[in-house]
Write a protein that holds these residues in place. Structure first.
Motif, PDB file in Angstrom:
ATOM      1  N   ASN B 290       0.800  -1.254   0.101  1.00 18.96           N
ATOM      2  CA  ASN B 290       0.007  -0.071  -0.007  1.00 18.96           C
ATOM      3  C   ASN B 290       1.020   1.256  -0.063  1.00 18.96           C
ATOM      4  N   PRO B 291       0.565   2.476  -0.402  1.00 20.32           N
ATOM      5  CA  PRO B 291       1.223   3.683  -0.503  1.00 20.32           C
ATOM      6  C   PRO B 291       2.128   4.019   0.612  1.00 20.32           C
ATOM      7  N   PRO B 292       1.570   4.091   1.912  1.00 25.45           N
ATOM      8  CA  PRO B 292       2.332   4.455   3.033  1.00 25.45           C
ATOM      9  C   PRO B 292       3.389   3.561   3.438  1.00 25.45           C
ATOM     10  N   SER B 293       3.108   2.132   3.139  1.00 31.82           N
ATOM     11  CA  SER B 293       4.062   1.289   3.169  1.00 31.82           C
ATOM     12  C   SER B 293       5.152   1.256   2.339  1.00 31.82           C
TER      13      SER B 293
END
Lengths: 466, 466
Positions: B290-293
């Protein structure tokens, strides 16, 4: 060969410390956690406790020459009678052979003996920021050798797969005492596609091909964070639908567990202070990864699952996570308490069905319970369609025993009819082999042929698997 | 049976549209991408293009009755001669049998015929936010059936494993024309530990057991974001050390690729505008999730790898990611250009070694290149120790051919000595079977025994695997 002679010969060969021959000792090896062996325990002729590959070879050669059955056993936590001498023979207790030979962190792998306990292995690996992801409910007791024999998995299979995914190579003692090494004699690499994949063939073979005497296992980096969401559903069909929504949202949780109304009731009767909400189903989603990833996925779960659930609670605080998880972790024990003085039966307890058929399957099991007048508690790993069913009966009542055996037979047939399997992770053992043809058809002929290649005399754990 | 009779019988049986018998057509089937078949191409007696399981059964029964070899072929992108009739026989061209039978998104699986192209499958799955993670370099050409036969993997095996991890069941036509279904006749479940694992045994069996005619394959949720880091190293030993640091930091990238100095040179000669920095090694880390990861992991990579690298560049912008990746993606083609008019040889091209031995292995390969006077370009999937080596020679020069054959033999022996394997993902085929005993010892006897169970007459792809 006469039992008395077998005992004498084994004692002469390996000494008293490695050989058990007294009835009282043998009785401990007459059952595992299956209902079958509660009904029909079966003492082996003798138990050998090997401490080396040489010990194993000696016993195997002796057994091979004299046509004596060999039954390997780990911690005996199995639920299929897989480690029981149902046709007589020598049990090999491998649970004390528990050496971790090498943790090779720089190659992300560990080499160990079959008797190492799952939780112990992960305790040691944690020192290197590594872990062995499969997570069976029996983690504190079960051996890695047993996990290999049964291709065990548990709570984390949704994301991390089963034991097989992590096994790089095995040392196997064949029935005639010869040793083979799968995955390369000297290999310590991660990737290897050379030759037929005997490693994967051995995994889940339940001791019918040979004895696993050494395991080379791949480890993974240990994730830094985790979070748990509890979702409460008024409509059973919404639970698997919510699981699918989560996959569609691009999220692969490390675990997705279900408690249906029967399990919720059982938990609340067992421990009223847990106080699970009254509902048709509760889902628990566990996600792991790095901290911002876990937070992000928590938000997605709240939003996506929130559309189908009565409510969703999300926690990353360890104390609250433990509280949310407690209902699930006591379910297996709680099941028996739905009826005072009754026992949970481990039979028909491990079916696997397609995700889209989980709700129908749970309803059909309830109907079967009603038909036979037996309370059944349902829970399990809904993320991969693996449902655990717990029939609860008075084990002293022959009529109830008769009824429950009919019930579990119907549950097994139901699983196959639902395009599933009679076993998602516990294995076949002695209790499910009757379904082999129904599940696999003529592929069983090939399985039997392969068995003969390893075990021409048919002494390896007979009466199991197929 | 005489070749002319075989052709006639096949034409009678299946008609002109499904049977090729002309020399010009057969020549296309006389080689794959291996150096071996460039040197020694081998026409089959005939080629059959099956369009149904019934077609397959007809051919198999005919071949079985008349002791004619059968050689299955996908897209012919293999580098081992695996799909070549090295001992004569009928080639089955499965590449046109490319139907996706069912995408069952609600059960996270797809059922397909063996000829479906990898990239096509992922294009279809993307419509459901799903994907089949293994990512071979030949994605645009190779068939899923070929991937099953070779247990293919590629760039993403570090995180996502090999093909085997995703195969739930197979329909297999046996040499005698019988059909078995592995993983359960009717099953559509994800988890299933019932019976010996014939599915996994078939995967990577390179057509020596039977013909895969249908594949049931598990899909995964497609990750939403990805990022790429390029790290430049002045010291070769720091590259694998940096990979280990990343694992220790709890990160499992979806790909970790290496270009050593030879590959960097090759790329810059081939396409000067790519302008890779002059260095001992370049690593490319791809992370997805996912984007923040992805953002978090990018920061960790910059910090952790930055301690060992000259510099690290991190990108999530698609254009910049493509630029950073371009050097790696052209390497296979660029290799040949280090010498005008020369060719890259596909032999000894796929060794796998433990991560801790990658640097020593690369140095040893350089030394071997010097010894034989042959330029070798090195790159590959360092994350799991899978090194691709590209010897570059003048293919018209018999002396160079003799030298390169000695060189690749030494590279194979080196891999085994380094506790690795002669093949990490490309397979054994005809070119590496001579190393089977060296890698697997007496386990080869068991493999041969298993082959006989499936193929008692030895007609399935003889001269391959072991």
């Amino acid at each position: 060969m006469d039992n008395i002679v077998i005992k004498k010969e084994l004692l002469k060969m390996l000494g008293k410390e490695k050989v058990l021959t007294e009835d009282l000792d043998l009785m401990y090896y007459s059952y595992d956690s299956s209902f079958l062996t509660k009904l029909e325990p079966s003492n082996p002729y003798a138990v050998v406790i090997p401490r080396s590959t040489e010990d194993l070879q000696k016993v195997m050669r002796f057994a091979y020459e004299n046509n004596i059955n060999i039954i390997p056993r780990g911690a005996g936590t199995g639920e299929t009678g897989g480690c029981i001498a149902v046709k007589g023979g020598i049990v090999l207790d491998l649970s004390n052979w528990d050496e971790i030979i090498e943790i090779d962190a720089s190659n992300m792998q560990v080499i160990l003996r079959p008797g190492v306990i799952h939780a112990e292995l992960n305790k040691e690996l944690a020192k290197y920021n590594l872990f062995f992801p499969p997570d069976p409910g029996s983690s504190l007791m079960c051996t890695v050798g047993g996990m290999v024999a049964n291709n065990a998995s548990g709570l984390r299979a949704v994301k991390y797969g089963c034991t097989e995914q992590y096994i790089l190579g095995l040392e196997v003692v064949l029935p005639n005492g010869d040793i083979i090494t799968t995955g390369g004699i000297k290999a310590k690499c991660i990737k290897n596609v050379s030759g037929l994949n005997l490693t994967k063939l051995m995994i889940g073979s339940e001791g019918v091909l040979g004895i696993v005497s050494k395991i080379r296992l791949r480890c993974w980096p240990k994730p830094k964070a985790r979070g748990i969401a509890m979702a409460v559903f008024d409509d059973l069909d919404q639970a698997p639908a919510a699981v699918l929504d989560i996959y569609q949202a691009g999220i692969l949780p490390s675990g997705i567990e279900i408690l249906d109304s029967s399990a919720i009731q059982a938990v609340n009767q067992f421990k009223p202070e847990i106080n699970l909400p009254d509902a048709e189903a509760i889902l628990l989603f566990e996600v792991d990864g790095n901290p911002p990833s876990v937070e992000y996925e928590g938000n997605v779960i709240k939003e996506v699952v929130g559309k189908r659930a009565r409510n969703v609670e999300w926690a990353t605080d360890p104390k609250r996570m433990a509280e949310l998880w407690e209902g699930r972790s006591v379910t297996a024990t709680a099941a028996a308490r739905v009826r005072p003085g009754a026992s949970r039966v481990f039979a028909g307890e491990d079916i696997s069905v397609p995700l889209a058929k989980v709700a129908d399957t749970l309803r059909a099991i309830r109907a079967l319970g009603d038909k036979y007048g037996i309370k059944v508690v349902n829970y399990g790993h809904i993320g991969d369609g693996n449902v655990h069913t717990a029939p609860v009966i008075n084990p002293e009542d022959p009529a109830e025993i008769e009824q429950v055996l009919k019930l579990v037979h119907d549950i097994h047939l139901l699983a196959i009819e639902m395009e599933g399997s009679t076993t998602g992770e516990h294995g076949v053992g002695a209790v499910r082999r009757q379904y082999a043809r129904l599940e696999h058809g003529n592929a069983v002929d090939i399985m039997e042929g392969i068995k003969k290649v390893f075990d021409d005399k048919g002494i390896m754990n007979p009466g199991k698997l197929f």
